[in-house]
Scaffold this active site. Structure first.
Site, PDB file in Angstrom:
ATOM      1  N   GLY A  52       0.397  -1.560  -4.432  1.00  0.00           N
ATOM      2  CA  GLY A  52      -0.265  -1.115  -5.909  1.00  0.00           C
ATOM      3  C   GLY A  52      -2.051  -1.154  -4.951  1.00  0.00           C
ATOM      4  O   GLY A  52      -2.771  -0.612  -6.187  1.00  0.00           O
ATOM      5  N   PRO A  95       2.778  -5.002  -1.514  1.00  0.00           N
ATOM      6  CA  PRO A  95       1.407  -3.876  -1.252  1.00  0.00           C
ATOM      7  C   PRO A  95       2.268  -3.785  -0.088  1.00  0.00           C
ATOM      8  O   PRO A  95       2.669  -4.310   0.483  1.00  0.00           O
ATOM      9  CB  PRO A  95       0.555  -5.021  -1.448  1.00  0.00           C
ATOM     10  CG  PRO A  95       0.498  -6.789  -2.449  1.00  0.00           C
ATOM     11  CD  PRO A  95       2.507  -6.907  -2.090  1.00  0.00           C
ATOM     12  N   ARG A  98      -0.386  -0.150   1.143  1.00  0.00           N
ATOM     13  CA  ARG A  98      -1.751  -0.363   1.563  1.00  0.00           C
ATOM     14  C   ARG A  98      -2.548  -1.509   1.579  1.00  0.00           C
ATOM     15  O   ARG A  98      -3.513  -1.090   2.683  1.00  0.00           O
ATOM     16  CB  ARG A  98      -2.440   0.737   0.905  1.00  0.00           C
ATOM     17  CG  ARG A  98      -3.636   1.300   0.875  1.00  0.00           C
ATOM     18  CD  ARG A  98      -3.974   1.894  -1.037  1.00  0.00           C
ATOM     19  NE  ARG A  98      -3.344   2.718  -1.753  1.00  0.00           N
ATOM     20  CZ  ARG A  98      -2.861   4.339  -1.040  1.00  0.00           C
ATOM     21  NH1 ARG A  98      -3.321   5.034  -0.346  1.00  0.00           N
ATOM     22  NH2 ARG A  98      -1.877   4.851  -1.821  1.00  0.00           N
ATOM     23  N   TYR A 150      -2.539  14.937  -1.681  1.00  0.00           N
ATOM     24  CA  TYR A 150      -3.435  13.947  -3.313  1.00  0.00           C
ATOM     25  C   TYR A 150      -4.898  14.446  -3.034  1.00  0.00           C
ATOM     26  O   TYR A 150      -5.664  13.812  -3.878  1.00  0.00           O
ATOM     27  CB  TYR A 150      -3.565  12.897  -2.880  1.00  0.00           C
ATOM     28  CG  TYR A 150      -1.855  12.344  -2.599  1.00  0.00           C
ATOM     29  CD1 TYR A 150      -0.898  12.394  -3.283  1.00  0.00           C
ATOM     30  CD2 TYR A 150      -1.780  11.731  -1.283  1.00  0.00           C
ATOM     31  CE1 TYR A 150       0.595  11.706  -3.247  1.00  0.00           C
ATOM     32  CE2 TYR A 150      -0.404  10.983  -1.210  1.00  0.00           C
ATOM     33  CZ  TYR A 150       0.794  11.553  -1.627  1.00  0.00           C
ATOM     34  OH  TYR A 150       1.759  10.586  -1.413  1.00  0.00           O
ATOM     35  N   CYS A 184      -1.154  25.532  10.787  1.00  0.00           N
ATOM     36  CA  CYS A 184      -1.230  27.206  10.020  1.00  0.00           C
ATOM     37  C   CYS A 184      -0.789  27.441   8.787  1.00  0.00           C
ATOM     38  O   CYS A 184      -0.399  27.539   7.950  1.00  0.00           O
ATOM     39  CB  CYS A 184      -0.385  27.845  10.558  1.00  0.00           C
ATOM     40  SG  CYS A 184      -0.561  29.182  12.239  1.00  0.00           S
ATOM     41  N   TYR A 222       0.620   4.806   5.237  1.00  0.00           N
ATOM     42  CA  TYR A 222       1.048   6.134   4.515  1.00  0.00           C
ATOM     43  C   TYR A 222       0.010   7.462   5.401  1.00  0.00           C
ATOM     44  O   TYR A 222      -0.392   8.649   5.226  1.00  0.00           O
ATOM     45  CB  TYR A 222       0.566   6.528   3.255  1.00  0.00           C
ATOM     46  CG  TYR A 222       1.050   5.376   2.024  1.00  0.00           C
ATOM     47  CD1 TYR A 222       2.568   5.490   1.880  1.00  0.00           C
ATOM     48  CD2 TYR A 222       0.813   4.912   1.804  1.00  0.00           C
ATOM     49  CE1 TYR A 222       3.264   5.082   0.739  1.00  0.00           C
ATOM     50  CE2 TYR A 222       0.984   3.417   0.837  1.00  0.00           C
ATOM     51  CZ  TYR A 222       2.667   3.633   0.815  1.00  0.00           C
ATOM     52  OH  TYR A 222       3.174   2.726  -0.425  1.00  0.00           O
TER      53      TYR A 222
HETATM   54  N1  LLP Z   1       6.934  -0.940  -4.103  1.00  0.00           N
HETATM   55  C1  LLP Z   1       7.093  -0.165  -4.942  1.00  0.00           C
HETATM   56  C2  LLP Z   1       8.397   0.171  -5.336  1.00  0.00           C
HETATM   57  C3  LLP Z   1       6.403   0.759  -4.571  1.00  0.00           C
HETATM   58  O1  LLP Z   1       7.344   2.702  -4.512  1.00  0.00           O
HETATM   59  C4  LLP Z   1       5.139   1.710  -3.118  1.00  0.00           C
HETATM   60  C5  LLP Z   1       4.664   2.585  -3.492  1.00  0.00           C
HETATM   61  C6  LLP Z   1       5.213  -0.016  -3.298  1.00  0.00           C
HETATM   62  C7  LLP Z   1       5.646  -1.455  -3.705  1.00  0.00           C
HETATM   63  C8  LLP Z   1       3.770  -0.058  -2.803  1.00  0.00           C
HETATM   64  O2  LLP Z   1       2.996   0.729  -2.779  1.00  0.00           O
HETATM   65  P1  LLP Z   1       0.971  -0.056  -1.703  1.00  0.00           P
HETATM   66  O3  LLP Z   1       0.588  -1.545  -2.143  1.00  0.00           O
HETATM   67  O4  LLP Z   1       0.904   0.823  -0.272  1.00  0.00           O
HETATM   68  O5  LLP Z   1       0.184   0.913  -2.697  1.00  0.00           O
HETATM   69  N2  LLP Z   1       1.761   8.210   0.116  1.00  0.00           N
HETATM   70  C9  LLP Z   1       1.209   7.820  -1.129  1.00  0.00           C
HETATM   71  C10 LLP Z   1       1.946   6.267  -1.658  1.00  0.00           C
HETATM   72  C11 LLP Z   1       2.685   6.732  -2.502  1.00  0.00           C
HETATM   73  C12 LLP Z   1       3.361   5.034  -2.812  1.00  0.00           C
HETATM   74  C13 LLP Z   1       4.760   5.041  -3.352  1.00  0.00           C
HETATM   75  N3  LLP Z   1       5.418   3.867  -3.258  1.00  0.00           N
HETATM   76  C14 LLP Z   1      -0.581   7.518  -0.727  1.00  0.00           C
HETATM   77  O6  LLP Z   1      -0.577   8.337   0.623  1.00  0.00           O
HETATM   78  O7  LLP Z   1      -1.424   7.229  -1.290  1.00  0.00           O
END
Ligand code: LLP
Length: 458
Positions: A272, A314, A316, A356, A381, A410
């Protein structure tokens, strides 16, 4: 004498003059585009090279950037948390080369589907190095995970019973953690806010539900309790939500030890970590997070009487900023309301802006003059297919290149063939080379799974 001095001065200045005029490497050009220098001729030439060699739309990832992000996270956490394991959340970018790079950096794998399990295996992960999180696992997925010895991050009591039954069938012990819903709001976009009580994820701490789950699992000989997990959301930019969550999770740790004698191998605080998507945007750094978390952790382990391994996962943070989506301008249209720059990518290529209302910086390649307020419109479209709205950019013409920043997470992983557009190519930049790590999709691929249908046989 004065000529001598002049030549000496020129000699001394040469490296600097060279640095100013030298052709930037692909890596340098990508970093220059991030630093808002995409208008410079050398930078533009590098992007032209990429676009000519590989076509557009094109996802470009910078290897050094990904490595730098791993190093930054490790440098912040490793000295403060000696028992630390970092996993990569594959969903952010499932390209096997990207995953392989993160594996080589020593990261474990966090996955959300059997497809991601199979991808992780293909890259070389062993089953037990994989953590499988999903709130809705199918029987086949549970079977495969237990066969492989993958850690199942269990999300409901129904799932626990299914895991137990499958483990018994396989005459194995299933390694599990529970995904906990801590009831914490980290203040992020609603669709990616996962730790709040009304979210579909996890077993609630509230009402002792999570505690009860451990108590139940403890009595099951087919289950090995490995740890506890939570993930409160994505694109989190402040430390507060993590601190609140950590406190609550450490409370559970203590309760489990004191009341049930359970000692967890790990406590996973999820992923996150947010990244800046706008120029000048300030977000929490790994250093700030690690520093703020350390005393909470210390207090928690003192109260529990032991230290589990801290897991982080993480996605992202590692790959987001490494990614550049290069697109080409098809047409320009001036309407009575606004000017549209129509490009050759859409929400089929990069879903985030449409889904989003996410903001991604856009840079015009090779131009700096004549700024104009425009919407960058996609080629899908649908009215909602706007990649960037209301941007002041140098005036564009058909054939010009634009680059959309921070598209490494993503981006491709959420892309689709909607509107029957083949998937874009992906390349990995290392220094001055760009390696194709996924070739561009093709028209025959659009029909790949429909070849046996009656219509296709006609
Ligand atoms: N762990 C779990 C259980 C998750 O569900 C997620 C992301 C992560 C780790 C990794 O999260 P990050 O570090 O990448 O924030 N499509 C959306 C983001 C969806 C995230 C889903 N879960 C976007 O484009 O912002």
């Amino acid at each position: 004498m004065s000529i001598c001095r002049l030549s000496l001065a020129l000699l001394l200045l040469t490296p600097f003059l060279h640095a100013q005029t030298a052709k930037p490497t692909l890596h340098e050009a990508l970093m220059a585009a991030r630093a808002d220098r995409a208008g410079e001729p050398g930078v533009a030439a590098a992007f032209q090279r990429l676009a000519v060699a590989h076509g557009t739309p094109l996802y470009v990832y910078d290897q050094a950037y990904i490595r730098g992000q791993v190093a930054a996270l490790r440098a912040a956490f490793a000295p403060r948390f000696p028992k630390l394991r970092i996993l990569y959340a594959l969903k952010a970018n499932t390209n096997p080369e990207v995953i392989g790079l993160l594996k080589a950096e020593g990261l474990g794998a966090e996955v959300v589907s059997q497809g991601e399990i199979e991808t992780a295996l293909r890259v070389g992960y062993a089953g037990p190095e994989i953590m499988f999180t999903s709130s809705s696992k199918g029987p086949g997925e549970i079977r495969r995970a237990i066969e492989l010895g993958t850690v199942l991050n269990v999300d409901s009591m129904d799932e626990l019973n299914q895991v137990r039954a499958e483990a018994r069938r396989q005459k194995k012990q299933a390694s599990i953690s529970f995904r906990i819903n801590p009831g914490v709001d980290p203040h992020t976009i609603h669709q990616i806010n996962t730790g709040i009580a009304e979210s579909k994820f996890g077993l609630h701490l509230q009402g002792g539900i999570a505690f009860k789950a451990y108590e139940t699992a403890l009595a099951m000989p087919e289950i090995r309790i490995a740890g506890a997990h939570c993930h409160i959301g994505s694109q989190i930019t402040e430390t507060e939500g993590y601190l609140l969550t950590a406190r609550k999770m450490m409370g559970l740790l203590k309760d489990l030890k004191e009341r049930l004698g359970i000692q967890l191998g790990f406590l996973d605080l999820g992923g996150g970590l947010g990244i800046p998507y706008q120029d000048g945007q300030v977000v929490m750094s790994p250093e700030e997070l690690a520093k703020a978390l350390a005393p909470v952790w210390k207090e928690g382990i003192a109260a529990a009487g032991y230290e589990p391994t801290l897991w982080l996962e993480p996605g992202r943070f590692f790959v987001g900023g490494s990614g550049f989506l290069v697109v080409r301008v098809n047409t320009i249209k001036e309407t009575p309301v606004k000017t549209f720059v129509n490009v050759d990518a859409g929400f089929n290529t990069l879903m985030r802006p449409a889904m989003y209302q996410a903001y991604h910086r856009v840079r015009m390649i090779g131009k700096t003059q004549d700024p104009l307020l425009v919407d960058i419109a996609g080629d899908v479209c649908e009215t909602g297919d706007i990649l960037a709205a209301g941007r002041l950019l140098p005036r564009a013409h058909a054939g010009d290149l634009l680059v959309i920043l921070d598209a490494g997470a993503y981006g491709f992983s959420m892309s689709s063939e909607y509107n029957a557009r083949p998937l874009p190519a992906e390349v990995m930049v290392e220094g001055d080379t760009a390696r194709v790590i996924r070739r561009r999709g093709s028209f025959p691929e659009l029909f790949r799974s429909a070849e046996a249908t009656p219509a296709a046989r006609k």
